[in-house]
Design an enzyme around this catalytic site. Structure first.
Site, short mmCIF file in Angstrom:
data_model
loop_
_atom_site.label_atom_id
_atom_site.label_comp_id
_atom_site.label_asym_id
_atom_site.label_seq_id
_atom_site.Cartn_x
_atom_site.Cartn_y
_atom_site.Cartn_z
N SER A 146 66.44 108.74 32.82
CA SER A 146 65.07 108.57 31.68
C SER A 146 65.85 108.78 29.74
O SER A 146 66.37 109.16 30.45
CB SER A 146 63.67 109.30 31.78
OG SER A 146 62.93 109.10 31.21
N TYR A 161 60.25 117.06 35.37
CA TYR A 161 60.80 115.61 35.31
C TYR A 161 61.54 115.56 34.61
O TYR A 161 62.91 115.01 34.62
CB TYR A 161 59.87 114.23 34.27
CG TYR A 161 60.29 113.79 34.64
CD1 TYR A 161 59.85 112.32 35.30
CD2 TYR A 161 60.41 112.50 33.38
CE1 TYR A 161 60.20 110.76 35.44
CE2 TYR A 161 60.80 111.36 33.12
CZ TYR A 161 60.50 110.46 34.49
OH TYR A 161 60.73 109.13 34.11
#
Length: 256
Positions: A146, A161
């Site tokens: 990401s 995350y």
């Protein structure tokens, strides 16, 4: 003889595994690989969603799997080898988001996110590396990271995350270095802000949606299909001389 463009991107005769395939990007990835000719094993926890996906394409086979569980990961690969006898492409897409604010995230919560986002991709990649291959080309691992593994997403994002996605980038480079001479390519795909179950709230809220639009050079979030080419490139022989790389598809978010 020089391969045609269609041949470069073809996955005919190859077997692929896509985790987190019951919805969103994972379901799309499974469909893209199947359309390129691969036999795809779509893994996720929700059998009804998997069955719906498999019904849409005869090249997709559902496998109910919780990637946070070691025994499920081993059973997934065992199922692939039992039915197809080979394992050529792995797309580590399954992900957990965790809390946005670090103050709201316990150490246990942090570990749970890493179990899905980092430990599971390592284990599945290792299982792929251990399987024999009769294919003339290389095996390909695509780790779905990401932009939040590259830059801070504050006030959105999340500590676990971001740490897991940054760790996935480091894992990609290390495995690429260790396995390159064995014919295993390991790359990462780093999407920007794409609509999915995980980001539905982001795009539904006008303030956060405008935040995405302001920070993206193209002035919008990613649309369905705009990761297809990047995924297929990394999975296929089109990227035969590419390993240890992070392909960022973010509309310019990280280029500022």
């Amino acid at each position: 003889m020089t391969a045609t463009t269609a041949d470069l991107f073809s996955l005919r005769g190859r077997t692929a595994v896509v985790t987190g395939a019951s919805s969103g990007l994972g379901a799309r990835f499974a469909t893209v690989l199947a359309a390129a000719g691969a036999t795809v094993y779509a893994a996720a926890r929700r059998p009804d969603r998997l069955r719906e996906l498999a019904d849409s394409d005869p090249g997709i086979h559902p496998v109910v799997c919780d990637v946070s569980r070691e025994e499920d990961r081993e059973r997934l690969v065992g199922t692939v080898l039992e039915h197809g006898g080979r394992f050529d492409v792995l797309v580590n897409n399954a992900g957990a988001s965790g809390a946005v604010r670090a103050q709201d995230e316990s150490s246990g919560d942090f570990s749970d996110v890493l179990a899905v986002n980092l430990v599971a991709p390592f284990h599945l990649a290792r299982l792929l590396a251990e399987t024999p291959s009769d294919h003339d080309g290389t095996k390909s691992v695509v780790n779905v990271s990401s932009v939040l593994g590259l830059v801070s997403g504050a006030p959105l994002g999340g500590a676990a995350y971001a740490a897991s996605k940054a760790g996935l980038v480091g894992l990609t480079r290390e495995l690429a270095g260790q396995w390159g001479r064995s014919g295993i390519r390991v790359n990462a795909l780093a999407p920007g802000w794409f609509r999915s179950e995980m980001t539905d709230g982001l795009f539904a809220d006008e303030r956060s949606r405008r935040w995405v639009e302001r920070g993206t050079m193209l002035g919008r979030g990613g649309q369905q299909g705009e990761l297809d080419g990047a995924l297929l490139y990394l999975a296929s022989d089109a990227s035969a001389y590419c390993t240890g790389q992070v392909l960022t598809v973010d509309g310019g978010w990280t280029a500022r």
